[in-house]
Write an enzyme that holds these catalytic residues in place. Sequence first.
Site, PDB file in Angstrom:
ATOM      1  N   SER A  26     -11.670 -34.808   8.002  1.00  0.00           N
ATOM      2  CA  SER A  26     -11.136 -36.086   8.487  1.00  0.00           C
ATOM      3  C   SER A  26      -9.680 -36.277   8.093  1.00  0.00           C
ATOM      4  O   SER A  26      -9.178 -35.673   7.136  1.00  0.00           O
ATOM      5  CB  SER A  26     -11.965 -37.243   7.924  1.00  0.00           C
TER       6      SER A  26
HETATM    7  N1  SAH Z   1     -16.441 -35.278   5.061  1.00  0.00           N
HETATM    8  C1  SAH Z   1     -16.010 -34.066   5.736  1.00  0.00           C
HETATM    9  C2  SAH Z   1     -15.722 -34.267   7.199  1.00  0.00           C
HETATM   10  C3  SAH Z   1     -16.960 -34.168   7.949  1.00  0.00           C
HETATM   11  S1  SAH Z   1     -16.908 -33.968   9.691  1.00  0.00           S
HETATM   12  C4  SAH Z   1     -14.841 -33.425   5.051  1.00  0.00           C
HETATM   13  O1  SAH Z   1     -14.328 -33.988   4.069  1.00  0.00           O
HETATM   14  O2  SAH Z   1     -14.467 -32.330   5.461  1.00  0.00           O
HETATM   15  C5  SAH Z   1     -18.566 -34.476   9.975  1.00  0.00           C
HETATM   16  C6  SAH Z   1     -19.628 -33.527   9.495  1.00  0.00           C
HETATM   17  O3  SAH Z   1     -20.873 -34.152   9.739  1.00  0.00           O
HETATM   18  C7  SAH Z   1     -19.677 -32.185  10.235  1.00  0.00           C
HETATM   19  O4  SAH Z   1     -19.575 -31.142   9.314  1.00  0.00           O
HETATM   20  C8  SAH Z   1     -21.046 -32.215  10.920  1.00  0.00           C
HETATM   21  O5  SAH Z   1     -21.663 -30.949  10.984  1.00  0.00           O
HETATM   22  C9  SAH Z   1     -21.818 -33.158  10.031  1.00  0.00           C
HETATM   23  N2  SAH Z   1     -22.982 -33.794  10.641  1.00  0.00           N
HETATM   24  C10 SAH Z   1     -23.163 -34.240  11.905  1.00  0.00           C
HETATM   25  N3  SAH Z   1     -24.381 -34.782  12.043  1.00  0.00           N
HETATM   26  C11 SAH Z   1     -24.993 -34.680  10.836  1.00  0.00           C
HETATM   27  C12 SAH Z   1     -26.280 -35.070  10.345  1.00  0.00           C
HETATM   28  N4  SAH Z   1     -27.175 -35.676  11.118  1.00  0.00           N
HETATM   29  N5  SAH Z   1     -26.566 -34.817   9.038  1.00  0.00           N
HETATM   30  C13 SAH Z   1     -25.664 -34.209   8.226  1.00  0.00           C
HETATM   31  N6  SAH Z   1     -24.434 -33.815   8.645  1.00  0.00           N
HETATM   32  C14 SAH Z   1     -24.103 -34.064   9.929  1.00  0.00           C
END
Ligand code: SAH
Length: 188
Positions: free
Chosen positions: A33
């Site tokens: 993000s």
């Molecule tokens: N916090 C992260 C950014 C995450 S992007 C960072 O600091 O890099 C969002 C993430 O959510 C992705 O990796 C995606 O695979 C995950 N995601 C999407 N749906 C999800 C779910 N139902 N449970 C867990 N993770 C999920």
Amino acid sequence: MRIIPRHLFVPEKCRAQAYEDRPLPIGYQQTISQPYIVGLMLEAVELTGTERVLEVGTGSGYQAALLGWLAKYVYTVEIIPELAQSARAMLIAYENVEVLVANGSIGWKAGAPYDAIIVAAASPTVPPSLSEQLQEGGRLVLPVGEFGSQELLRLRKQRGKVVTENLGGCAFVPLIGEEGWKSGAFSA
Ligand code: SAH
């Protein structure tokens, strides 16, 4: 955010952009993000160092590392096993951060209730399991809205009731799962 080197959490080819205020690709169609949004969410959950926290969407592990500094114990849940594995390697020195492979749209019941929950992926509505897993007084920060455009919400559990505030517009990758977007619903 000055302490944790964001460039180590992005793919090598993006390192030169690691300190720009924008999201960057981390593979598997996911992103780390934008730093501004990470800061906004971390501020919004109001941590003092004593909290047990759930993060949904580990991604690169960057926000989980920050949570490790700001809270007592962090469960972070990622649905893509390969991302969870590389985040786990990045977070090896963080003894208070546990990386789990699971569908976090239904939270992580084993660690509940939480003082704070941060969701780093967008869902069409507030997943009921997440507000259920909040402690009295707890904060849940998450993007809710349409595919590609959402509002960042803060929900606070007060005397059993949930009070919602809108923290402004944002755009996150979709939260997949029962209480998020059904897989395939956004792939057109
Ligand atoms: N916090 C992260 C950014 C995450 S992007 C960072 O600091 O890099 C969002 C993430 O959510 C992705 O990796 C995606 O695979 C995950 N995601 C999407 N749906 C999800 C779910 N139902 N449970 C867990 N993770 C999920």
